[in-house]
Design an enzyme around this catalytic site. Structure first.
Site, PDB file in Angstrom:
ATOM      1  CG  ASP A  22      -0.437  -0.093   2.828  1.00  0.00           C
ATOM      2  OD1 ASP A  22       0.788  -0.078   2.613  1.00  0.00           O
ATOM      3  OD2 ASP A  22      -0.463   0.504   3.175  1.00  0.00           O
TER       4      ASP A  22
ATOM      5  CD  GLU B  57       4.345   0.214   6.861  1.00  0.00           C
ATOM      6  OE1 GLU B  57       4.911   1.104   7.386  1.00  0.00           O
ATOM      7  OE2 GLU B  57       3.359   0.905   5.990  1.00  0.00           O
TER       8      GLU B  57
END
Length: 409
Positions: free
Chosen positions: A80, A175
């Site tokens: 991400d 994350e």
């Protein structure tokens, strides 16, 4: 164009911004699309046990090519990108033979990557940089890490003369919103230790990070018509301001660096009747971290004494801890990475992470995981850039770590 650059430029085209307001896992569909593409690529490279599980984690194995007893090493990066800045329609620009001057990212919008604001640019005169076009972030955090890991694995496959044990890789979702390893199966990953490849400039290695907590505060006021408010009104906004002003002014992010901790007021919304505040509390030192939490509790107690019990509610929650206490018991992981860097002419820089990584939580889940550099700068914004030679060096460092453990056994 080198393979790591080719991969990176391909990966940043995927829109993988995470969303902290989502209740799904991963938080966005784009991460799953990217995960499946990565799994496909890993299969094509010939890795075994390639899997995208129901939570979007990508894992794969490069099997040992020797019978020697060698530890199983993991390399981890996240898919991400930060929700702090748009990560859709990323249009990277390649600045060849950088001349040391300001870089115009977007002429139309007047967006400039300036050497006065970002003096580290001067370290890259004559090098090739990848920048944004000024309208999005770049995504080097952490698509550079993914590109570097896969390129290193491909090199090991193509150079069987390098003896190595089992090498596992994992790419995690979410994350950036603190959920990266919420559903990660450490036991199934089955590594002796790992490295996240999620750090900054060339040569950095990180094995200590903040202890982190969040503080949610709700303040209950009493709204009365201001014309008849004397002795009756209790303005929750003003109580919130009072609370903020009771915290040490110099312990804010804008006044701290290195190993200094802070209180950060991240959100403040209110009316006379009700105000909510959200803080993050950070410190490297365990005792100082505990003291900070106790201090905010004492402020809440004092305000409740002054304005009436129940006026101020506090919800304090620990988020993650400094992985140093875990890593120090396994310092060979850090020492080998530093040895790998030095052998490649890179001077290691041990720096504290003024934040957290997946590795911090993994370390406390039984998988010691320090953090290696990707080469990137100015993550989470339009001024993000990465020098190509730093990415290529990151690939070499990963290969060298695997090689050194192959020799040491």
């Amino acid at each position: 164009m080198s393979k790591v650059v080719e991969r990176f430029l391909k990966y940043v085209k995927y829109h993988t911004t995470s969303d902290e307001n989502s209740n799904t896992f991963p938080s966005t569909e784009g991460q799953l699309i990217f995960a499946r593409e990565l799994a496909k690529e890993l299969k094509e490279l010939g890795l075994s046990e390639v899997e995208v599980d129901e939570n979007g984690y990508v894992t794969a194995l490069l099997s040992a090519n020797t019978d020697k007893k060698i530890p199983t090493i993991g390399f981890i990066a996240h898919m991400d990108t930060s929700p702090d800045m748009c990560g859709k329609d990323v249009k990277p620009q390649i600045i060849e033979n950088y001349d040391g001057n300001d870089i115009v990212l977007n002429k139309e919008k007047g967006i400039i990557l300036s050497t006065s604001e970002f003096p580290e640019l001067k370290n890259y005169i004559g090098k090739t940089l990848i920048t944004t076009d000024g309208t999005t972030l770049l995504g080097a955090d952490d698509k550079a890490g993914i590109a570097e890991i896969i390129t290193a694995i491909e090199y090991l496959i193509n150079h069987p003369e390098i003896e190595h044990g089992n090498v596992k890789i994992a790419f995690t979702p979410d994350e950036e919103i603190g959920r990266g390893v919420d559903k990660f199966n450490v036991k199934k990953f089955a590594c002796d230790f790992a490295y996240t490849v999620d750090g900054g400039e060339l040569g950095t290695i990180e094995y200590e990070n903040f202890n982190a907590a969040s503080a949610k505060i709700k303040i209950h006021g009493r709204n009365v018509h201001p014309g008849t408010a004397k002795g009756k009104m209790k303005n929750s906004i003003l109580i919130g301001i009072e609370l903020q002003n009771m915290l040490p002014e110099l312990e804010r992010p804008e006044h701290t660096e290195g190993y200094q901790g802070f209180y950060h007021l991240n959100n403040f919304q209110g009316t006379v009747e009700e105000t909510s505040m959200y803080y993050i509390i950070r410190d490297f030192d365990k005792q100082a971290f505990s003291d900070k939490k106790e201090y905010i509790k004492s402020i809440v107690e004092a305000l409740n004494k002054k304005y009436g019990e129940g006026t101020v509610e506090l919800e304090l929650k620990d988020q993650y801890y400094n992985m140093r206490e875990v890593i120090e018991k396994h310092m060979h992981i850090v020492e080998t990475a530093m040895e790998a860097m030095r052998s490649l002419g890179i001077e290691p820089k041990v720096v504290p992470i003024r934040g957290g990584t997946d590795g911090a939580r993994l370390s406390f889940m039984g998988l010691p995981t320090p953090n290696l550099f990707t080469g990137g700068h100015n993550f989470h914004g339009k001024y993000e850039f990465i020098p190509i030679h730093a990415m290529e060096k990151a690939v070499e460092v990963i290969v060298k770590i695997v090689e050194l453990y192959g020799k040491k056994g």
